[in-house]
Design a protein around this motif. Structure first.
Motif, PDB file in Angstrom:
ATOM      1  N   VAL A 189      22.974  49.873  53.373  1.00  0.00           N
ATOM      2  CA  VAL A 189      23.850  50.319  52.295  1.00  0.00           C
ATOM      3  C   VAL A 189      25.037  49.374  52.164  1.00  0.00           C
ATOM      4  O   VAL A 189      25.771  49.150  53.131  1.00  0.00           O
ATOM      5  N   GLN A 190      25.228  48.834  50.964  1.00  0.00           N
ATOM      6  CA  GLN A 190      26.325  47.911  50.714  1.00  0.00           C
ATOM      7  C   GLN A 190      27.163  48.408  49.538  1.00  0.00           C
ATOM      8  O   GLN A 190      26.638  48.617  48.440  1.00  0.00           O
ATOM      9  N   LEU A 191      28.452  48.603  49.780  1.00  0.00           N
ATOM     10  CA  LEU A 191      29.394  48.963  48.725  1.00  0.00           C
ATOM     11  C   LEU A 191      29.894  47.675  48.066  1.00  0.00           C
ATOM     12  O   LEU A 191      30.628  46.901  48.676  1.00  0.00           O
ATOM     13  N   ILE A 192      29.440  47.447  46.850  1.00  0.00           N
ATOM     14  CA  ILE A 192      29.842  46.260  46.093  1.00  0.00           C
ATOM     15  C   ILE A 192      30.216  46.737  44.702  1.00  0.00           C
ATOM     16  O   ILE A 192      29.372  47.246  43.961  1.00  0.00           O
ATOM     17  N   ARG A 193      31.449  46.577  44.336  1.00  0.00           N
ATOM     18  CA  ARG A 193      31.892  47.062  43.035  1.00  0.00           C
ATOM     19  C   ARG A 193      31.348  46.168  41.924  1.00  0.00           C
ATOM     20  O   ARG A 193      30.890  45.051  42.172  1.00  0.00           O
ATOM     21  N   ARG A 194      31.398  46.679  40.717  1.00  0.00           N
ATOM     22  CA  ARG A 194      31.025  45.887  39.547  1.00  0.00           C
ATOM     23  C   ARG A 194      32.133  44.879  39.291  1.00  0.00           C
ATOM     24  O   ARG A 194      32.795  44.449  40.219  1.00  0.00           O
ATOM     25  N   GLY A 195      32.372  44.500  38.051  1.00  0.00           N
ATOM     26  CA  GLY A 195      33.477  43.582  37.826  1.00  0.00           C
ATOM     27  C   GLY A 195      33.549  43.090  36.401  1.00  0.00           C
ATOM     28  O   GLY A 195      32.627  43.271  35.599  1.00  0.00           O
ATOM     29  N   LEU A 196      34.670  42.467  36.083  1.00  0.00           N
ATOM     30  CA  LEU A 196      34.895  41.850  34.783  1.00  0.00           C
ATOM     31  C   LEU A 196      34.534  40.382  34.848  1.00  0.00           C
ATOM     32  O   LEU A 196      34.837  39.694  35.833  1.00  0.00           O
ATOM     33  N   SER A 197      33.893  39.875  33.781  1.00  0.00           N
ATOM     34  CA  SER A 197      33.551  38.453  33.726  1.00  0.00           C
ATOM     35  C   SER A 197      34.807  37.601  33.668  1.00  0.00           C
ATOM     36  O   SER A 197      34.864  36.501  34.232  1.00  0.00           O
ATOM     37  N   SER A 198      35.810  38.080  32.970  1.00  0.00           N
ATOM     38  CA  SER A 198      37.107  37.399  32.901  1.00  0.00           C
ATOM     39  C   SER A 198      38.171  38.462  32.694  1.00  0.00           C
ATOM     40  O   SER A 198      37.906  39.515  32.112  1.00  0.00           O
ATOM     41  N   LEU A 199      39.363  38.192  33.172  1.00  0.00           N
ATOM     42  CA  LEU A 199      40.446  39.151  33.036  1.00  0.00           C
ATOM     43  C   LEU A 199      41.250  38.852  31.781  1.00  0.00           C
ATOM     44  O   LEU A 199      41.516  37.688  31.465  1.00  0.00           O
ATOM     45  N   PRO A 200      41.654  39.876  31.052  1.00  0.00           N
ATOM     46  CA  PRO A 200      42.496  39.650  29.883  1.00  0.00           C
ATOM     47  C   PRO A 200      43.854  39.108  30.306  1.00  0.00           C
ATOM     48  O   PRO A 200      44.257  39.232  31.469  1.00  0.00           O
ATOM     49  N   ALA A 201      44.543  38.502  29.377  1.00  0.00           N
ATOM     50  CA  ALA A 201      45.882  38.006  29.669  1.00  0.00           C
ATOM     51  C   ALA A 201      46.769  39.159  30.114  1.00  0.00           C
ATOM     52  O   ALA A 201      46.724  40.249  29.552  1.00  0.00           O
ATOM     53  N   ASN A 383      32.131  39.495  43.087  1.00  0.00           N
ATOM     54  CA  ASN A 383      31.344  40.625  43.582  1.00  0.00           C
ATOM     55  C   ASN A 383      29.849  40.363  43.495  1.00  0.00           C
ATOM     56  O   ASN A 383      29.081  40.743  44.387  1.00  0.00           O
ATOM     57  N   THR A 384      29.410  39.693  42.417  1.00  0.00           N
ATOM     58  CA  THR A 384      27.989  39.345  42.298  1.00  0.00           C
ATOM     59  C   THR A 384      27.605  38.306  43.344  1.00  0.00           C
ATOM     60  O   THR A 384      26.489  38.338  43.869  1.00  0.00           O
ATOM     61  N   GLY A 385      28.529  37.385  43.651  1.00  0.00           N
ATOM     62  CA  GLY A 385      28.259  36.420  44.716  1.00  0.00           C
ATOM     63  C   GLY A 385      28.003  37.106  46.037  1.00  0.00           C
ATOM     64  O   GLY A 385      27.090  36.721  46.790  1.00  0.00           O
ATOM     65  N   TYR A 386      28.770  38.158  46.326  1.00  0.00           N
ATOM     66  CA  TYR A 386      28.551  38.910  47.558  1.00  0.00           C
ATOM     67  C   TYR A 386      27.218  39.653  47.502  1.00  0.00           C
ATOM     68  O   TYR A 386      26.469  39.685  48.497  1.00  0.00           O
ATOM     69  N   LEU A 387      26.893  40.220  46.344  1.00  0.00           N
ATOM     70  CA  LEU A 387      25.601  40.883  46.182  1.00  0.00           C
ATOM     71  C   LEU A 387      24.453  39.905  46.434  1.00  0.00           C
ATOM     72  O   LEU A 387      23.478  40.238  47.117  1.00  0.00           O
ATOM     73  N   LEU A 388      24.570  38.698  45.900  1.00  0.00           N
ATOM     74  CA  LEU A 388      23.509  37.705  46.103  1.00  0.00           C
ATOM     75  C   LEU A 388      23.367  37.333  47.573  1.00  0.00           C
ATOM     76  O   LEU A 388      22.245  37.140  48.062  1.00  0.00           O
ATOM     77  N   ARG A 389      24.471  37.232  48.284  1.00  0.00           N
ATOM     78  CA  ARG A 389      24.377  36.940  49.719  1.00  0.00           C
ATOM     79  C   ARG A 389      23.674  38.080  50.461  1.00  0.00           C
ATOM     80  O   ARG A 389      22.879  37.836  51.380  1.00  0.00           O
TER      81      ARG A 389
END
Length: 397
Positions: A189-201, A383-389
């Motif tokens: 079980v891995q807790l990995i949050r979703r995320g935004l592709s880019s943050l607004p200003a 977060n996706t990088g961690y999921l891929l690992r």
């Protein structure tokens, strides 16, 4: 890596977080084949999406006996499990049979693609697909496990078996993590949050909030607690607070909500906008002073995990007033990154709104702390990088 990315419908308006995840995977160099089991579009930003046609299930008349003949030893435990448990609902039965059947029909395609991992974004139809794909081809699969999968009518029909057999179970809230850890080895079980592709200003709050700008972004369904939210708006008006509110989204409760707005005399203050594009939603969050989230536990047991609009609002500078139900409490820390207000206590919401309308420094402090939480916890590429690992480790397991 070669990942077979299995979804229910892709891409769809209400699941932009999956689009961000797929986009981040491709950006990281993953060879991705996307399978959409129910609906969606044929193309995602120039990348083909294989939309499964339910007419193909007619092939089961000859593919299923052949699969049982060749892989009966692997399939019989699954058949026994199906007979030992009752489906959570008729819909959940259909979802599972769709996933299982689609994997049998697409067995040759799975073998030709030869994925390192079959990544199933939900524990319903997609994870049923992964379960069958593993039985037929030996390909390991990972499964997402989120609020609907876990809580709707007591949880998915085959949830425990799916978790037990998966190489990895991906959750995005601690609430889901605690539930899934009871069903399978904790190491999976891995807790990995979703995320935004880019943050607004980053932006500072308005100096004066008169009227107070409120936005709610949600499907118009029971678990979003709209009767409570409309009562909050009514009491804001009774208390003499100047405000304008926009409810963004669509769903089966639209006419009911529209009628209740009229009955409560809120036509001048509350507007239903319908569905808006992702960019338009972000524009509305940048316009807003506050985001309202009034989530509850629905009669079916369904509830939100951490709605993606909550961290989106936190990144945009809108202060979140959220229901203390499920995963919202993991992002909204009382008095630090926002406020947790029970939807059934409208006076609390009125008090918070009044304080926020009058106190610029309070709004600034909350907005800055919320933005810091998003920057730390909710960036898609990281977060996706961690999921891929984790998937890289799981495929060798």
């Amino acid at each position: 890596m070669r990942i077979l990315y299995v979804t229910t419908s892709f891409p769809v308006y209400s699941e932009t977080f999956l689009q961000r995840e797929a986009r981040a995977m491709m950006k990281a160099g993953v060879t991705l084949e996307i399978v959409s089991l129910h609906a969606g579009q044929a193309d995602f930003e120039g990348h083909p999406v294989h939309r499964f046609s339910k007419w193909q299930l007619l092939k089961l008349f000859y593919r299923l006996p052949a699969a049982l003949w060749r892989r009966g030893t692997e399939l019989m435990p699954l058949v026994r499990e199906m007979n030992a448990r009752r489906p959570a609902s008729a819909l959940n039965l259909f979802e599972n049979l769709l996933g299982l059947g689609a994997a049998i029909v697409l067995e040759n395609r799975i073998r030709e693609f030869s994925p390192d991992v079959v990544h199933c974004v939900w524990s319903s139809a997609p994870a049923a697909f992964g379960l069958m794909a593993q039985a037929l081809s030996g390909a390991p699969y990972s499964s997402g496990a989120h609020a609907y999968d876990i809580f709707e009518h007591g949880g998915d029909w085959l949830l425990e078996m799916k978790c037990q057999r998966s190489a990895l179970v991906h959750v995005s809230t601690k609430v889901a993590e605690n539930r899934i850890r009871a069903l399978c080895p904790e190491a999976k079980v891995q807790l990995i949050r979703r995320g935004l592709s880019s943050l607004p200003a980053s932006r500072e709050p308005r100096a004066k909030c008169d009227p107070l700008r409120i936005v709610c972004v949600a499907r118009l369904v029971e678990k979003k607690g709209f009767p409570y939210q409309l009562e909050i708006y009514r009491q804001l008006k009774v208390a003499g607070l100047s405000f304008e509110a926009k409810i963004i989204g669509d769903g089966p409760m639209e006419e009911q909500i529209r009628a209740e707005i009229g009955e409560l005399g809120l036509q001048a203050e509350v507007r239903l906008t319908g569905r808006l594009s992702e960019d338009a939603v972000l524009d509305e969050l940048a316009w807003a002073d506050l985001l309202f989230h009034t989530g509850i536990v629905a009669s079916s047991g369904d509830r939100d995990g951490l709605p993606n609009v909550v961290p989106e609002a936190m990144a945009s500078g809108a202060v979140v007033l959220g229901s203390p139900v499920s995963g919202v409490v993991e992002a909204v820390e009382e008095g630090v990154t926002g406020y947790l207000c029970p939807p059934w206590e409208p006076r609390v919401w009125v008090q918070r709104c009044r304080a926020l309308q009058e106190d610029y420094d309070l709004r600034l402090r909350l907005a800055q702390a919320a933005r810091q939480w998003v920057e730390r916890e909710f960036v898609a590429d990281r977060n996706t990088g961690y999921l891929l690992r984790c998937l890289e480790t799981a495929r060798g397991g």
